[in-house]
Enzyme design. Structure first.
Site, short mmCIF file in Angstrom:
data_model
loop_
_atom_site.label_atom_id
_atom_site.label_comp_id
_atom_site.label_asym_id
_atom_site.label_seq_id
_atom_site.Cartn_x
_atom_site.Cartn_y
_atom_site.Cartn_z
N CYS A 1 0.81 -0.81 0.18
CA CYS A 1 -0.20 -0.18 0.64
C CYS A 1 1.27 1.29 -0.17
CB CYS A 1 -0.75 -0.05 0.88
SG CYS A 1 -0.50 -1.13 2.08
N ARG B 1 7.34 -11.56 4.84
CA ARG B 1 6.66 -11.30 6.50
C ARG B 1 7.91 -12.17 7.06
NH1 ARG B 1 0.92 -10.02 6.17
NH2 ARG B 1 0.70 -7.93 4.60
N GLN C 1 0.25 -11.21 -3.81
CA GLN C 1 -1.13 -11.07 -3.14
C GLN C 1 -1.15 -10.14 -4.71
OE1 GLN C 1 -0.58 -8.45 -0.17
NE2 GLN C 1 -1.38 -8.99 1.31
N ASP D 1 -2.92 -7.72 -5.33
CA ASP D 1 -3.10 -6.84 -4.46
C ASP D 1 -3.90 -5.18 -5.43
OD1 ASP D 1 -3.42 -5.63 -1.87
OD2 ASP D 1 -1.07 -4.72 -1.79
N HIS E 1 -4.99 -1.43 -5.16
CA HIS E 1 -6.06 0.05 -4.69
C HIS E 1 -6.63 1.28 -4.93
CE1 HIS E 1 -2.50 -1.85 -1.40
NE2 HIS E 1 -3.16 -1.45 -0.68
N LYS F 1 -12.60 -3.51 8.29
CA LYS F 1 -12.25 -3.78 6.37
C LYS F 1 -13.58 -5.10 6.72
CE LYS F 1 -9.01 -7.23 8.79
NZ LYS F 1 -8.32 -8.09 8.58
N HIS G 1 -8.23 -1.02 -0.06
CA HIS G 1 -7.34 -1.40 0.27
C HIS G 1 -8.10 -2.98 -0.31
CE1 HIS G 1 -4.21 0.24 3.02
NE2 HIS G 1 -5.10 0.97 2.84
#
Length: 638
Positions: free
Chosen positions: A333, A362, A380, A382, A384, A464, A510
């Protein structure tokens, strides 16, 4: 004289303090026998504790959800009782309830084996038959310390250290065994009947690999033999479907000690990954997302500004160069905001949807790593969405439709939705959190969807919606998510020019559908038991020759099928055709083609399905049409 109000609205008056189990006796003996605990004004208490004040009471039995959880928690203590009888030197750590079971972490120089597990289970059964009372008492901190010092329970003493000095601590006595717990627990072991100790694993005290290494004893408990048998059958089926076993058998991936929690993809597995990525990329393009790519290592100053450094520092991998510290990105992000910030944006440009197949790292504890399901490096799907407040509803609504469409494509029709609200540690004002939570709940309600509330489970920057899919074994997998974030655009100076020619911060949504490719592929392996639908299968069809004189025709047909864009291979080994068919079936190849003399003469292929069904003789054009019809179905059940 407490007045007790029952769920049906009826009221009962008692001259002196009275326990839940005594109230149950005053109603009926069968209810008293079934009573496990009480719920007083929505707070669970032990069935034997007295009620002093006027209260609303729900009597909890094994038929209640809370009842089965109390049974499981009580079983954890019962296992502790059995372990200490057999291995007195063992030190007890923690024994919580988990989904469909419980575990107990213990410290011992003795390394437990499956044989030990059977021995503990046998002792638990002996204790159950004694039908003894589980006695609750309360102690102040000093008394509790003395009790567990005397028993040399160092982990219990550490837990007590973190308890407020003025607090009373619940102690539960299983005969000579004493444990501490918030409770409640069953009043008597007669409520503990149907259980099984399932496995052993390693763990660390407080989940920290720098602390003592513990051993974890897992178990499951139910309220009937039927429920226990059904669960054990599901576990047996889950073991058959274990993605790690299938991954090895089908040569999809491996993990090795030199790179823990990171995946070595083999050609077959990487093919599935690429197909999945292309599928998601095509969906993103159709829905007006712009794909980007951002760096892997970013100066820690950006993570400090975004708030991630303070929150996630211990989970980040870092590196240094030229006196600067860089974090290997744990999420995408903050980098996406940097792309948004390039150039002046107008309200007319919004919404802007930036997507990335972002590789993240991570530093998960080694004890928590689990095949593809829990890794240290993952990618991901992912994205945004930068939008105005007025656009939130429409964007969230579109995303919900997208999630349902994608999951249905893979054969997942039952989706559980949860709304997670503000956690205790968070950034942003209460007003911002109010607006964010209202936006998400309104979006769900506008679509007429049923959902569950998860108080305090939101991200540190915003609430979320979580989407969990239910697989063929009724297991829930939380994959998709969308989060409303007013704070990060402010922290990272993201702005657009509004209709009044004034600078404003956009709202940042997100969102991810699959979550991570690694974990989603692991879910698919277990859902399909390695029998991938033809559109995902690494090899879609295999051609087998019956004799050596059919080899050239096999090679020729295979070349034509591959040139047409399908994934085909041949098996020309000098083996009997029955053996080669069995081998191809074991490899889970969706279509098995046989070429013998007749097929060679007719320029055709005899096709059978993975389940052994003879599908008939196909010319190549007929085969292409048939394969396309299967591919179009994707993984849909209907």
């Amino acid at each position: 004289m407490p007045k007790i109000t029952l769920p049906d609205g009826s009221k009962r008056f008692y001259k002196e303090p009275i326990s839940t189990i005594e109230i149950a006796k005053s109603i009926g003996s069968s209810l008293a026998k079934a009573t496990i605990a009480g719920k007083i004004n929505n707070v669970l208490i032990d069935a034997t504790l007295p009620i002093y004040k006027d209260s609303n009471l729900v009597i909890i039995t094994s038929k209640d959800k809370e009842g089965i959880e109390i049974i499981r928690h009580s079983f954890a203590h019962l296992v502790g009782h059995a372990v200490k009888q057999i291995y007195p030197e063992v030190q007890m750590a923690i024994g919580p309830v988990i989904d469909e079971g419980f575990y107990y972490d213990v410290f011992s120089e003795h390394r437990f084996t499956p044989e030990d597990l059977l021995k503990i289970e046998e002792r638990v059964n002996k204790l159950i038959k004694q039908n003894y009372n589980v006695v609750i008492s309360q102690a102040n901190k000093k008394e509790a310390i003395n009790i567990f010092k005397e028993r040399n329970e160092i982990f219990k003493l550490r837990i007590i250290e973190g308890i407020d000095d003025n607090a009373l601590i619940n102690l539960y006595k299983h005969q000579e065994y004493i444990d501490m717990c918030r409770g409640p627990h069953v009043p008597n072991t007669k409520h503990l009947r149907y259980f099984k100790l399932t496995k052993l694993s390693g763990s660390y005290w407080r989940g920290n690999s720098q602390n003592e290494s513990l051993q974890r004893i897992y178990g499951t408990a139910w309220t009937s033999q039927k429920d226990l048998d059904e669960y054990l059958k599901r576990i047996e089926e889950a073991e058959k479907r274990d993605h790690r076993k299938i991954g090895k058998k089908q040569s999809l991936f491996h993990i090795q000690e030199e790179s823990p929690g990171m995946i070595f993809w083999h050609p077959n597995g990487w093919m599935i990954y690429q197909i999945l990525e292309k599928f998601i990329r095509d969906i993103l393009l159709k829905n007006n997302y712009l794909e980007i790519k951002t760096p892997q290592a970013v100066d820690k100053s950006l993570w400090e500004k975004s708030g991630h450094w303070e929150k996630f520092r211990d989970d980040m991998f870092t590196t240094a160069s030229e006196s600067r510290i860089y974090a290997i990105k744990p999420m995408n992000c903050p980098c996406h905001v940097q792309v948004f910030n390039q150039g002046l944006k107008s309200y007319k440009d919004l919404p802007i949807r930036l997507a990335e197949f972002g590789s993240c790292h991570r530093n998960e504890p080694s004890g928590s790593l689990h095949g593809l399901m829990r890794v240290r490096n993952f990618t991901q799907d992912d994205a945004h969405i930068f939008c105005t407040e007025e656009q939130i509803q429409e964007e969230v609504s579109k995303f919900i439709d997208l999630v349902f469409e994608v999951y249905k494509t893979f054969g997942f029709d039952e989706i559980i939705i949860k709304l997670s609200t503000r956690p205790s540690k968070r950034v942003g004002s209460e007003d911002i959190w109010d607006k964010s939570e209202e936006a998400l709940s309104q979006a769900l309600n506008n679509k007429g969807l049923s959902w569950q509330l998860q108080p305090g489970e939101g991200a540190f920057y915003g609430p979320k919606i979580e989407f969990s899919l239910k697989d063929c074994l009724n297991r829930l997998w939380q994959c998709g998510t969308i989060q409303v974030d007013f704070s990060m655009p402010m922290r990272l100076d993201a702005t657009f020019v509004d209709v009044n020619n004034e600078k404003k911060h956009p709202v940042m949504l997100h969102r991810a559908i699959l979550g991570s490719f690694e974990r989603f592929i692991g879910i698919l392996i277990e859902q399909y038991e390695g029998k991938f639908p033809i559109w995902l299968a690494p090899t879609q069809i295999i051609l087998l020759n019956i004799t050596d004189r059919n080899s050239e025709k096999c090679i020729e047909l295979n070349k034509q099928i591959n040139e047409k864009g399908y994934r085909s291979k041949v098996d020309l080994r000098n083996e009997k055709i029955g053996y080669k068919i069995r081998e191809s079936t074991m490899q889970r190849i969706p279509l098995i083609g046989v070429v013998g003399d007749k097929e060679q003469t007719d320029n055709s292929i005899s096709i059978r399905s993975l389940d052994g069904t003879n599908l008939g003789i196909f010319k190549l054009n007929e085969l292409y049409t048939f394969m396309e019809s299967l591919i179009d179905k994707k993984g849909r059940v209907h």
